[in-house]
Design an enzyme around this catalytic site. Structure first.
Site, mmCIF file in Angstrom:
data_model
loop_
_atom_site.group_PDB
_atom_site.id
_atom_site.type_symbol
_atom_site.label_atom_id
_atom_site.label_comp_id
_atom_site.label_asym_id
_atom_site.label_seq_id
_atom_site.Cartn_x
_atom_site.Cartn_y
_atom_site.Cartn_z
ATOM 1 C CD GLU A 5 39.922 41.719 38.985
ATOM 2 O OE1 GLU A 5 40.012 40.599 38.437
ATOM 3 O OE2 GLU A 5 40.463 41.989 40.074
ATOM 4 C CG HIS A 47 43.172 39.153 39.276
ATOM 5 N ND1 HIS A 47 41.875 39.193 39.708
ATOM 6 C CD2 HIS A 47 43.810 38.262 40.107
ATOM 7 C CE1 HIS A 47 41.712 38.370 40.737
ATOM 8 N NE2 HIS A 47 42.874 37.788 40.991
ATOM 9 N NE ARG A 95 38.967 37.629 44.664
ATOM 10 C CZ ARG A 95 39.978 36.818 44.379
ATOM 11 N NH1 ARG A 95 41.217 37.276 44.406
ATOM 12 N NH2 ARG A 95 39.753 35.562 44.063
#
Length: 326
Positions: free
Chosen positions: A263, A282, A234
């Protein structure tokens, strides 16, 4: 009786009905009227089961739990459960399950590929060749075989990393809050020793209060000069400003990031300007194989829930047998 399932993933309603249609007459599917918090709170009072939102936009915090008196089970269709108030849900007797392990191979493969790309300067060579160059001897390329690889976190992803890096001849060590008996040959080290002795440091640990900012300027300075950082965990686990400073100073040779504080990554984020950073949206876990395993895990747990069988992958310590609340 029919279970009312509130589905929060950011997918079209028809797609959600297709995916969850296998539950038949045992379940009735609903979605919020809009993808905002007010619509979520409006929909929660009728929900027996919630299928969570992997984007993190619609989360079940303490206020949301209070709006869900019938809620009996939360199935998060991801490994991370960021944003959900696990304690509030546990106090309400609501188990929360994730999809642990479904993406372990996919994410570990990305970590391996990113490490190779950094050590062999693949993006740099590609960029220079497209500009007309021939950088055959420009970069100090290094082999991964024989490198010291440290893995921070040893859940399914960390274990898969140890297995894959070890198969290529790396000397793998790991740290987790609990040492594991089956470590695929990886050696357990405390975090500071692991940090100081890794040519490649792979982050695969969950975000929690104690891991937020775990890699700050002080800890990054303990990494060997010329080492590389790979973050598939993360974004907030790493201090972004400190990471850029370590890269700009030459202390770190490179970093590969699949996760970020915010994000999508902002257009003006300084990470975009650093040629020492390999950026990934991601997407380490985004493969057809991993997606298939995730969908099957969610469907299996929902089928178990409505049939009165124990669900798996409960992350908040609640009873895995789902009981209807009225």
């Amino acid at each position: 009786m029919t279970w009312k399932i509130l589905a929060l993933p950011p997918l079209p309603e028809d797609a959600l009905r297709d995916l969850l249609g296998g539950l038949g007459d045992h379940a009735e599917l609903a979605v919020p009227a809009r993808r905002d918090r007010a619509a979520l709170l409006d929909a929660l009072p009728e929900a027996d089961i919630v299928v969570g939102d992997w984007s993190g936009a619609l989360v079940l915090d303490a206020e949301a739990v209070r709006h869900a008196p019938r809620l009996a089970f939360v199935q998060q269709p991801s490994v991370g459960v960021d944003g959900h108030d696990l304690e509030a849900l546990a106090k309400a007797g609501v188990p929360v399950s994730n999809t642990a392990g479904v993406n372990a191979d996919a994410v570990a493969e990305w970590c391996l590929a990113a490490s190779l790309a950094l050590l062999r300067h693949l993006p740099d060579a590609d960029r220079e060749m497209r500009a007309g160059g021939w950088p055959q001897f420009t970069f100090q390329r290094r082999e991964l075989a024989g490198a010291r690889v440290g893995v921070v976190g040893f859940g399914p992803v960390g274990a898969a990393c140890a297995r894959m890096f070890g198969a290529l001849g790396c000397r793998v060590s790991y740290w987790s809050r609990t040492p594991r008996p089956d470590s695929h040959g990886a050696v357990y080290l405390d975090l500071d020793e692991l940090t100081a002795s890794s040519d490649v440091l792979v982050l695969a640990i969950a975000l929690a209060d104690e891991t937020r900012g775990l890699f700050d300027a002080v800890r990054l300075s303990r990494m060997p000069r010329g080492s590389v950082l790979v973050n598939a965990a993360r974004g907030p686990i790493v201090d972004g400003d400190a990471l850029l400073a370590a890269l700009d100073s030459g202390h770190l040779a490179g970093a590969a990031l699949d996760v970020y504080d915010t994000e999508p990554l902002g257009a003006a984020d300084p990470l975009r300007a650093s040629e020492k950073v390999l950026l990934s949206p991601h997407a380490a876990a985004v493969t057809p194989e991993a997606s298939g395993r995730l969908i099957q895990c969610v469907l299996d747990n929902l089928a178990a829930a409505v049939a009165g069988r124990p669900v798996v992958n409960v992350v908040n310590g609640a009873d895995p047998v789902i009981r209807r609340r009225t």
